[in-house]
Design a protein around this motif. Sequence first.
Motif, mmCIF file in Angstrom:
data_model
loop_
_atom_site.group_PDB
_atom_site.id
_atom_site.type_symbol
_atom_site.label_atom_id
_atom_site.label_comp_id
_atom_site.label_asym_id
_atom_site.label_seq_id
_atom_site.Cartn_x
_atom_site.Cartn_y
_atom_site.Cartn_z
ATOM 1 N N UNK A 1 -41.234 -0.400 -52.022
ATOM 2 C CA UNK A 1 -39.969 0.693 -52.749
ATOM 3 C C UNK A 1 -38.891 -0.012 -53.301
ATOM 4 N N UNK A 2 -38.839 -1.176 -52.654
ATOM 5 C CA UNK A 2 -37.624 -1.892 -53.705
ATOM 6 C C UNK A 2 -38.337 -2.376 -54.797
ATOM 7 N N UNK A 3 -39.617 -2.811 -55.027
ATOM 8 C CA UNK A 3 -40.261 -3.092 -56.378
ATOM 9 C C UNK A 3 -40.199 -2.071 -57.283
ATOM 10 N N UNK A 4 -40.691 -0.748 -56.680
ATOM 11 C CA UNK A 4 -40.764 0.386 -57.481
ATOM 12 C C UNK A 4 -39.112 0.790 -58.097
ATOM 13 N N UNK A 5 -38.278 0.633 -57.421
ATOM 14 C CA UNK A 5 -36.817 0.794 -57.825
ATOM 15 C C UNK A 5 -36.470 0.001 -59.054
ATOM 16 N N UNK A 6 -36.638 -1.370 -58.765
ATOM 17 C CA UNK A 6 -36.201 -2.583 -59.543
ATOM 18 C C UNK A 6 -37.190 -2.481 -60.856
ATOM 19 N N UNK A 7 -38.425 -2.038 -60.580
ATOM 20 C CA UNK A 7 -39.393 -1.653 -61.946
ATOM 21 C C UNK A 7 -38.830 -0.516 -62.728
ATOM 22 N N UNK A 8 -38.376 0.719 -62.127
ATOM 23 C CA UNK A 8 -38.015 1.885 -62.714
ATOM 24 C C UNK A 8 -36.486 1.373 -63.486
ATOM 25 N N UNK A 9 -35.712 0.368 -62.777
ATOM 26 C CA UNK A 9 -34.558 -0.101 -63.691
ATOM 27 C C UNK A 9 -35.003 -0.809 -64.782
ATOM 28 N N UNK A 10 -36.100 -1.674 -64.432
ATOM 29 C CA UNK A 10 -36.409 -2.637 -65.735
ATOM 30 C C UNK A 10 -37.057 -1.595 -67.012
ATOM 31 N N UNK A 11 -37.849 -0.546 -66.600
ATOM 32 C CA UNK A 11 -38.412 0.255 -67.663
ATOM 33 C C UNK A 11 -37.309 0.913 -68.313
ATOM 34 N N UNK A 12 -36.076 1.294 -67.481
ATOM 35 C CA UNK A 12 -34.966 2.039 -68.201
ATOM 36 C C UNK A 12 -34.362 1.124 -69.258
ATOM 37 N N UNK A 13 -33.980 -0.143 -68.775
ATOM 38 C CA UNK A 13 -33.501 -1.253 -69.691
ATOM 39 C C UNK A 13 -34.514 -1.221 -70.819
ATOM 40 N N UNK A 14 -35.741 -1.481 -70.688
ATOM 41 C CA UNK A 14 -36.691 -1.601 -71.937
ATOM 42 C C UNK A 14 -36.472 -0.561 -72.802
ATOM 43 N N UNK A 15 -36.457 0.641 -72.153
ATOM 44 C CA UNK A 15 -36.514 1.992 -72.976
ATOM 45 C C UNK A 15 -35.207 2.119 -73.798
ATOM 46 N N UNK A 16 -34.167 1.546 -73.321
ATOM 47 C CA UNK A 16 -32.836 1.643 -73.984
ATOM 48 C C UNK A 16 -32.826 0.679 -75.215
ATOM 49 N N UNK A 17 -33.432 -0.772 -74.698
ATOM 50 C CA UNK A 17 -33.546 -1.699 -75.887
ATOM 51 C C UNK A 17 -34.189 -0.986 -76.947
ATOM 52 N N UNK A 18 -35.510 -0.401 -76.854
ATOM 53 C CA UNK A 18 -36.494 0.223 -77.596
ATOM 54 C C UNK A 18 -35.480 1.574 -78.471
ATOM 55 N N UNK A 19 -34.729 2.093 -77.732
ATOM 56 C CA UNK A 19 -33.915 3.593 -78.382
ATOM 57 C C UNK A 19 -32.849 2.658 -79.185
ATOM 58 N N UNK A 20 -32.289 1.445 -78.807
ATOM 59 C CA UNK A 20 -31.227 1.020 -79.674
ATOM 60 C C UNK A 20 -31.577 0.339 -80.981
ATOM 61 N N UNK A 21 -33.061 -0.064 -80.962
ATOM 62 C CA UNK A 21 -33.504 -0.611 -82.134
ATOM 63 C C UNK A 21 -34.317 0.332 -82.958
ATOM 64 N N UNK A 22 -34.483 1.529 -82.602
ATOM 65 C CA UNK A 22 -35.260 2.492 -83.045
ATOM 66 C C UNK A 22 -34.381 3.154 -84.196
ATOM 67 N N UNK A 23 -34.792 3.005 -85.563
ATOM 68 C CA UNK A 23 -34.050 3.559 -86.767
ATOM 69 C C UNK A 23 -34.148 5.141 -86.676
ATOM 70 N N UNK A 24 -35.298 5.692 -86.136
ATOM 71 C CA UNK A 24 -35.695 6.860 -86.360
ATOM 72 C C UNK A 24 -34.534 8.083 -85.932
#
Length: 435
Positions: free
Chosen positions: A247-270
């Motif tokens: 459960x803790x791994x899933x929560x931490x992984x979801x936070x990691x996924x949101x961070x990666x998505x945010x970084x992808x969103x920031x550098x997405x010029x579209x």
Amino acid sequence: MTPVNRVLDDQDEPALLRDQFRQLLRYRALLAVGVVIGLLGGGYLALSGEDTYTATGEVLVRSAISDPFASGATADKGINIGSERQTAVSDTVGTLAAGTLLKKGDDVTARELLAGLQVTNPPNTLTLRFAYTGATPEQSRARAEALAGAYLAHRKARTEESIKNMSDGYRAQLDPLEEKRDLLEKQTGSGAADDVTSARANIIVSISELSRKISELKALDTTPGYLNKKPVAPTAPTGPGLPLLLGLGGVVGLALGLLLSWVRLVFDPAVRSGRELVRSLGAPLLGTLPRERTATGSVLAIGRSGSRLAEEYRAVAFRLAYDPSFAESRRLLVTAPRGDNEEAAAAAANLAAAFAEMGRDVLLVEADLRTPSLARALGPAAHEVRPPRWAAEEGDGSWPTGGRSNVDVPGSGAFALIPGTTVDNVPRALTSTPV
């Protein structure tokens, strides 16, 4: 329809945050990767680590008192529980416990023994809680009990040593006084001076006081404390366990996924939303063209029954036709392609058909002179006719005054089309007088 843009104020911030969160959810692959990484990490920690067991015992600390049953007598005089906790984890206690365990067949050094020990003090109590974490339940129980016993033994020895030192000090003061008393007794008789008698009496009082103090020290109860809770062998291993770690791994992984998505969103010029498009271009948003689920092979969506794309084209044309800034001063619309020319050609043809439905006179000019394809894409809907009276006058027969076509909009009318023609010199053709 007004082209004036409204600046985003504070009331738009919740909507903007919701829009950004929805944009993060677009990157489902990154979210899934983060969750998978977290679950794998939690499973690895749960399965790779060895099981450990923790046994706990509690010791009530007390000070030495003369009469524990007397009214008002307390066993907490002079106890600094913080210092006692430090003493419980000292090398001296560890060495004593290691010696006790060695006699029982458990060969362990003091440093290794103290590495698994944790001593805590519950608030507002004189209790020390000994918690030992070991590899097996029996090992944890035996070592926790040995450490608690070693602490009590060390504290008792320290108290007895203090009593002995104080008694020796009093005895060192008492011996000279007894010798002096014996000497004065030899001088005392029926004719003894008053000062000798007075000195002898004072010495006897001092001897009595010192003797009383020595007797009180010897009568002290030196019990260092009590083992209120004896350590028992634990029945289950300590630690979070596999479900909790997953459960803790899933929560931490979801936070990691949101961070990666945010970084992808920031550098997405579209451009990711209509709000962002309006803010970036400073222009009104006329409409959003949906994607047709089924391909019909026809460029014209106008006239197609049940087409959401046709309705959106009609809405855009209506807004343009009744926008004062366009209807009163402008008569020319240009659709410029970004990459593929097919989307621009389809937009131009459908807007022309929508204007024709409104009864407007529309002339559609295809300015692609390298790879013209609009007439072929329109297919049977376009047929050559005589140039309309409102079109450009005949020139020298070259583009764009050569052939004209009439494009039928099913059930709504028609608009004129000047299809593109392949020419040798495109810049000269586009800047010629007929154009």
